[in-house]
Scaffold this motif. Sequence first.
Motif, PDB file in Angstrom:
ATOM      1  N   GLU A  12       0.648  -1.195   0.054  1.00 14.34           N
ATOM      2  CA  GLU A  12       0.119  -0.169   0.045  1.00 14.34           C
ATOM      3  C   GLU A  12       0.906   1.143   0.208  1.00 14.34           C
ATOM      4  N   PRO A  13       1.819   1.283   0.880  1.00 12.59           N
ATOM      5  CA  PRO A  13       2.605   2.672   0.989  1.00 12.59           C
ATOM      6  C   PRO A  13       3.460   2.831  -0.270  1.00 12.59           C
TER       7      PRO A  13
ATOM      8  N   ASN B 208      -0.882   8.397  -6.488  1.00 17.98           N
ATOM      9  CA  ASN B 208      -2.066   9.091  -5.619  1.00 17.98           C
ATOM     10  C   ASN B 208      -2.630  10.377  -6.193  1.00 17.98           C
TER      11      ASN B 208
ATOM     12  N   TYR C 102       1.608   8.816   1.752  1.00 18.93           N
ATOM     13  CA  TYR C 102       1.075   8.304   3.249  1.00 18.93           C
ATOM     14  C   TYR C 102      -0.180   8.876   3.634  1.00 18.93           C
TER      15      TYR C 102
ATOM     16  N   THR D 169      -2.571   6.298   2.164  1.00 24.55           N
ATOM     17  CA  THR D 169      -2.300   5.185   2.965  1.00 24.55           C
ATOM     18  C   THR D 169      -3.082   5.320   4.225  1.00 24.55           C
TER      19      THR D 169
ATOM     20  N   MET E 186       1.950   0.343   9.135  1.00 24.13           N
ATOM     21  CA  MET E 186       2.075   0.812   7.438  1.00 24.13           C
ATOM     22  C   MET E 186       3.627   1.837   7.483  1.00 24.13           C
TER      23      MET E 186
END
Length: 613
Positions: A128-129, A136, A156, A159, A460
Amino acid sequence: MSSIKPPFTDLDIKKADKGFYDGYSLPIALISKISMAALVIWALVWPANANSVLGSFNWALLEGFNSFYVVIVGFFAFFLLVIALLPKTGSRIMGTPGEKPEFSNFSWFSMMFGAGLGVGLMVFSTAEPLGLWGSNPVIVAGEVAPNTVESLESGYRYTFLHYGFHAWAIYVVTGLSLAYYAYTRDMPLTIRSALTPLLGKHVNGVIGHIIDVLGVVATILGVSVTIGFGINQFVEGVYAITGMGWLMDVTGDAPSPTKVGLMAALIMIMGMSIVSAVSGVGRGVKYLSNLNLVLSLVLVAIFIIFGSFAFSMTTYGSAMLDYILNFISLSFVAHGPLSADTFATMLPEAVKALPAEDVASLYSGATNAWGSLDGFKSGLPASFAALENADALAATVYEAGTEGRLFGWQSGWTSFYWAWWIAFSPFVGLFLARISKGRSVREFILGCVIAPALVCFAWMTILGGTAIDLELAGIAEGSIIGASNGAKLFVTLGHMIDGGFLQLITVMCVVLIMTFLVTSADSGILVMNTIMSGGDQLAGNKHRIVWGVILTTVIGALLLAGGGGLDALKNAMIIGALPFTMVMGLMCISLAKALYRDGLREKAGEVSEVAAD
């Protein structure tokens, strides 16, 4: 005050009194099973058609409901915040006055954590990160370059959005609604109970059956996607340990699990899940959840000692501040599709004059959320390349497609997550309600929203931050970014440690993935069984076995329909989640009404007592 009517609690769910379905609601059971059987047959007999139709319908649905998904999840977060902060509502105990919680805080948190997000954290702790570091909305809008120090903050931000307060608020809306009625009004722990303040006696008929069936279907599809992701990573992990060639197809750009490997892992995991579900919450689920949390802490400790802990903690602090500052915009800023006609009106005159098929090609490229400006320029049609100042015009045309790219990104990423969490919420919400008797409303909200979100943030940043730091430092040389989502964790570990210790930790990770999978699946089986039995938490074992088999066949059929990939599973889940999203919106209205009316009844009772004195 004394004229306030008592709440409707006369829930009457008709159940069979003999035969195989003794003690179960026949309509809920049969409708749910027939729906899932039809889906399985379709996926197995016509896999290409199922994959194509599900994909097309899913995209059409997102075009119309992307904004709905985004805004209603923002509403959930603020709704719970208000309820927790209000003194009267926050202090209410979900149970009889003075009742103590059934489970210790450690076991409560362990079960909440394991059932709610264990598999997702293992699969996406690094994926994910890293993925959001490269793509994004800030990157899509062209404000920063991907995979750079500058894109770390926005990576982030999203995230934390996908695994933070909004995400856990989805679970808690369902869980709080179910727990409140079950423990303050002694109503069955089933989905329809949450709508009794709005629907009254109508929940005893067809409407109530539909509500419960929507909960069962959403649960099956939500759990299926989770198990699908986890099975992929489990096979990747076993392959990393054993090197057994039949598990992985290494002929593509990145190795991927074979269909045989996926099916073998699925049967093994689901067999263990059924055994655990038969043993019940107090034994199997509780012990597995405690083991999950302990092994998770060991894994985090490995990353703290051998990973980029200082980089991760710095990232945690700055990302948390950025997330809070952008909380409102993250909650309510939604993007809609950009039509070809609207796009055409924003083009320079020279570009408008190009052939229609070339303008259509420009529209497709400029609205592709997963592309880049350089990629767009490399695919320009010949007629465009012949224009004067083509390079500058390309930037202008690409800018015209920004809203389309933002919609494509949000619908393909954030809305997928919200649909996933929503589909998971009947399962996790009912499970959270099941383990939270005796706790206050405020304790439930803070314990199930704030605490696990903070843990997710740490997870994360510690695991994902280490992977990003290895890439920024040039140590990984793109190997983590290039790995599949399931393999990213193992590739990251390979850059941190080596030898026998790496083998040991990889085995531990595989065990952790396995126990998370079993916990998620067995909890899902228990919840589906509870809904089908009209809220009876002690319903018989034979139906737990049946639901385990149904869940296994749904996952297997949709994996095969997707060619071993997860597309068919994900599309079916997003489609199945939408009706339940609407049910959740009604749950919020219903709960607000119940809390307000109970407050009035309480006040009226106090006035009556004073008058009697």
